[in-house]
Design an enzyme around this catalytic site. Structure first.
Site, PDB file in Angstrom:
ATOM      1  N   ASN A  10      -9.591  -3.787 -86.163  1.00  0.00           N
ATOM      2  CA  ASN A  10      -9.645  -5.147 -85.628  1.00  0.00           C
ATOM      3  C   ASN A  10      -8.293  -5.848 -85.846  1.00  0.00           C
ATOM      4  O   ASN A  10      -7.955  -6.238 -86.965  1.00  0.00           O
ATOM      5  CB  ASN A  10     -10.788  -5.879 -86.342  1.00  0.00           C
ATOM      6  N   LYS A  13      -8.253  -9.384 -87.451  1.00  0.00           N
ATOM      7  CA  LYS A  13      -8.324  -9.386 -88.918  1.00  0.00           C
ATOM      8  C   LYS A  13      -6.953  -9.104 -89.512  1.00  0.00           C
ATOM      9  O   LYS A  13      -6.538  -9.737 -90.479  1.00  0.00           O
ATOM     10  CB  LYS A  13      -9.245  -8.257 -89.399  1.00  0.00           C
ATOM     11  N   GLU A  37     -18.229   4.949 -92.505  1.00  0.00           N
ATOM     12  CA  GLU A  37     -18.999   3.745 -92.832  1.00  0.00           C
ATOM     13  C   GLU A  37     -20.453   4.102 -93.141  1.00  0.00           C
ATOM     14  O   GLU A  37     -21.084   4.827 -92.381  1.00  0.00           O
ATOM     15  CB  GLU A  37     -18.948   2.799 -91.619  1.00  0.00           C
ATOM     16  N   ASP A  66     -15.214  -6.135 -94.899  1.00  0.00           N
ATOM     17  CA  ASP A  66     -16.401  -6.277 -94.071  1.00  0.00           C
ATOM     18  C   ASP A  66     -16.793  -7.735 -94.033  1.00  0.00           C
ATOM     19  O   ASP A  66     -16.810  -8.393 -95.063  1.00  0.00           O
ATOM     20  CB  ASP A  66     -17.556  -5.436 -94.620  1.00  0.00           C
ATOM     21  N   PHE A 142     -11.409 -14.071 -82.463  1.00  0.00           N
ATOM     22  CA  PHE A 142     -12.161 -12.897 -82.002  1.00  0.00           C
ATOM     23  C   PHE A 142     -13.620 -13.066 -82.409  1.00  0.00           C
ATOM     24  O   PHE A 142     -13.981 -14.046 -83.088  1.00  0.00           O
ATOM     25  CB  PHE A 142     -11.569 -11.609 -82.596  1.00  0.00           C
ATOM     26  N   ASP A 145     -15.936 -16.314 -83.194  1.00  0.00           N
ATOM     27  CA  ASP A 145     -15.107 -17.527 -83.332  1.00  0.00           C
ATOM     28  C   ASP A 145     -15.432 -18.632 -82.318  1.00  0.00           C
ATOM     29  O   ASP A 145     -15.411 -19.809 -82.684  1.00  0.00           O
ATOM     30  CB  ASP A 145     -13.613 -17.175 -83.259  1.00  0.00           C
ATOM     31  N   ARG A 171     -12.208 -15.046 -94.604  1.00  0.00           N
ATOM     32  CA  ARG A 171     -11.225 -13.963 -94.774  1.00  0.00           C
ATOM     33  C   ARG A 171     -10.028 -14.449 -95.578  1.00  0.00           C
ATOM     34  O   ARG A 171      -9.551 -13.763 -96.485  1.00  0.00           O
ATOM     35  CB  ARG A 171     -10.771 -13.476 -93.384  1.00  0.00           C
TER      36      ARG A 171
HETATM   37  P1  ITT Z   1     -13.333  -3.202 -88.837  1.00  0.00           P
HETATM   38  O1  ITT Z   1     -12.604  -2.150 -88.059  1.00  0.00           O
HETATM   39  O2  ITT Z   1     -12.437  -3.862 -89.849  1.00  0.00           O
HETATM   40  O3  ITT Z   1     -14.642  -2.736 -89.428  1.00  0.00           O
HETATM   41  P2  ITT Z   1     -14.961  -4.995 -87.176  1.00  0.00           P
HETATM   42  O4  ITT Z   1     -14.562  -5.869 -86.019  1.00  0.00           O
HETATM   43  O5  ITT Z   1     -16.010  -3.955 -86.944  1.00  0.00           O
HETATM   44  O6  ITT Z   1     -13.621  -4.373 -87.759  1.00  0.00           O
HETATM   45  P3  ITT Z   1     -16.678  -6.266 -89.211  1.00  0.00           P
HETATM   46  O7  ITT Z   1     -17.649  -5.126 -89.201  1.00  0.00           O
HETATM   47  O8  ITT Z   1     -16.207  -6.753 -90.531  1.00  0.00           O
HETATM   48  O9  ITT Z   1     -15.370  -5.956 -88.337  1.00  0.00           O
HETATM   49  O10 ITT Z   1     -17.247  -7.526 -88.443  1.00  0.00           O
HETATM   50  C1  ITT Z   1     -18.581  -7.655 -88.068  1.00  0.00           C
HETATM   51  C2  ITT Z   1     -18.677  -8.504 -86.831  1.00  0.00           C
HETATM   52  O11 ITT Z   1     -18.436  -9.855 -87.185  1.00  0.00           O
HETATM   53  C3  ITT Z   1     -17.684  -8.130 -85.735  1.00  0.00           C
HETATM   54  O12 ITT Z   1     -18.326  -8.195 -84.482  1.00  0.00           O
HETATM   55  C4  ITT Z   1     -16.616  -9.197 -85.817  1.00  0.00           C
HETATM   56  O13 ITT Z   1     -16.113  -9.502 -84.532  1.00  0.00           O
HETATM   57  C5  ITT Z   1     -17.387 -10.390 -86.401  1.00  0.00           C
HETATM   58  N1  ITT Z   1     -16.474 -11.151 -87.251  1.00  0.00           N
HETATM   59  C6  ITT Z   1     -15.934 -10.753 -88.431  1.00  0.00           C
HETATM   60  N2  ITT Z   1     -15.075 -11.673 -88.890  1.00  0.00           N
HETATM   61  C7  ITT Z   1     -15.064 -12.665 -87.979  1.00  0.00           C
HETATM   62  C8  ITT Z   1     -14.342 -13.857 -87.848  1.00  0.00           C
HETATM   63  O14 ITT Z   1     -13.417 -14.218 -88.725  1.00  0.00           O
HETATM   64  N3  ITT Z   1     -14.572 -14.625 -86.789  1.00  0.00           N
HETATM   65  C9  ITT Z   1     -15.483 -14.265 -85.854  1.00  0.00           C
HETATM   66  N4  ITT Z   1     -16.186 -13.137 -85.874  1.00  0.00           N
HETATM   67  C10 ITT Z   1     -15.973 -12.335 -86.926  1.00  0.00           C
END
Ligand code: ITT
Length: 189
Positions: A10, A13, A37, A66, A142, A145, A171
């Site tokens: 991501n 992030k 995972e 996560d 993303f 948000d 975060r």
């Molecule tokens: P990784 O490769 O780091 O696992 P990911 O996008 O799968 O990336 P997560 O499992 O941590 O990340 O996130 C779970 C969901 O929550 C995912 O759909 C993200 O888009 C959302 N999410 C996580 N942090 C967010 C944020 O700061 N703002 C909006 N949505 C968020």
């Protein structure tokens, strides 16, 4: 310069965490590897497992994060299942579930897991409280948000720059704890 590898696919992030790493003189690099995972209700178990496997395999210190969105009126849903829910029903599906719901409190939780190749691992957490918006707003950020408004503001995260989001975000809180811990132990890990 202290180097840490962030195992994530991501880029949003990575961008947000890198802004904080800079402040501590830490170089945060993306580890472009496949993430192993496990499934669990506990974000800390999920991230710690992935970090441990990757640090051993690649022989570098690895950080994994996560995150999840927890909506009070839905009993904490989607929580640890946020990624799947985002990919399936998305932000519009969440808005639909929240139609007519007056209690709109929600929070994001971030769990950062750090692991060295020798197997030392640590967890850092951050949380931001806020509300689910009544409609999609903004084009930045993303994931969820465009429907999350942090307490203390009227804009969604998607209406903010990454720097502005970092003033509130789950975060930013978790990574600030992690980087300040790491900066104190520089060269002594
Ligand atoms: P990784 O490769 O780091 O696992 P990911 O996008 O799968 O990336 P997560 O499992 O941590 O990340 O996130 C779970 C969901 O929550 C995912 O759909 C993200 O888009 C959302 N999410 C996580 N942090 C967010 C944020 O700061 N703002 C909006 N949505 C968020």
């Amino acid at each position: 310069m202290t180097e840490v590898y962030f195992l994530t696919s991501n880029l949003g992030k990575l961008r947000e965490a890198s802004l904080i790493a800079e402040q501590y003189g830490i170089s945060l690099r993306q580890l472009p590897a496949k993430r192993i995972e496990i499934q669990s209700d506990d974000l800390a178990r999920i991230s710690a497992f992935s970090a441990r496997v990757a640090a051993r395999k690649h022989h570098v210190p690895v950080v994994v994060e996560d995150a999840g969105l927890f909506i009070e009126a839905l009993g904490g849903f989607p929580g640890p299942y946020s990624s799947y829910v985002f990919k399936t029903i998305g932000v519009n599906g969440i808005l639909k579930l929240m139609e007519g719901v007056r209690r709109r409190e929600a929070y994001f939780l971030s769990v950062v897991a750090y692991c060295t190749p020798k197997g030392r691992s640590l967890i850092f957490k951050g949380r931001v409280d806020g509300y689910i918006a009544s409609e999609v707003r903004g084009t930045g950020g993303f994931g969820f948000d465009p429907i999350f408004i942090p307490k203390g503001d009227t804009r969604t995260f998607a209406e903010m720059s990454s720097r502005e989001k970092n003033l509130y975000s789950h975060r930013a809180k978790a990574f600030t704890k992690f980087f300040s811990w790491l900066a104190e132990r520089r060269g002594n890990l």
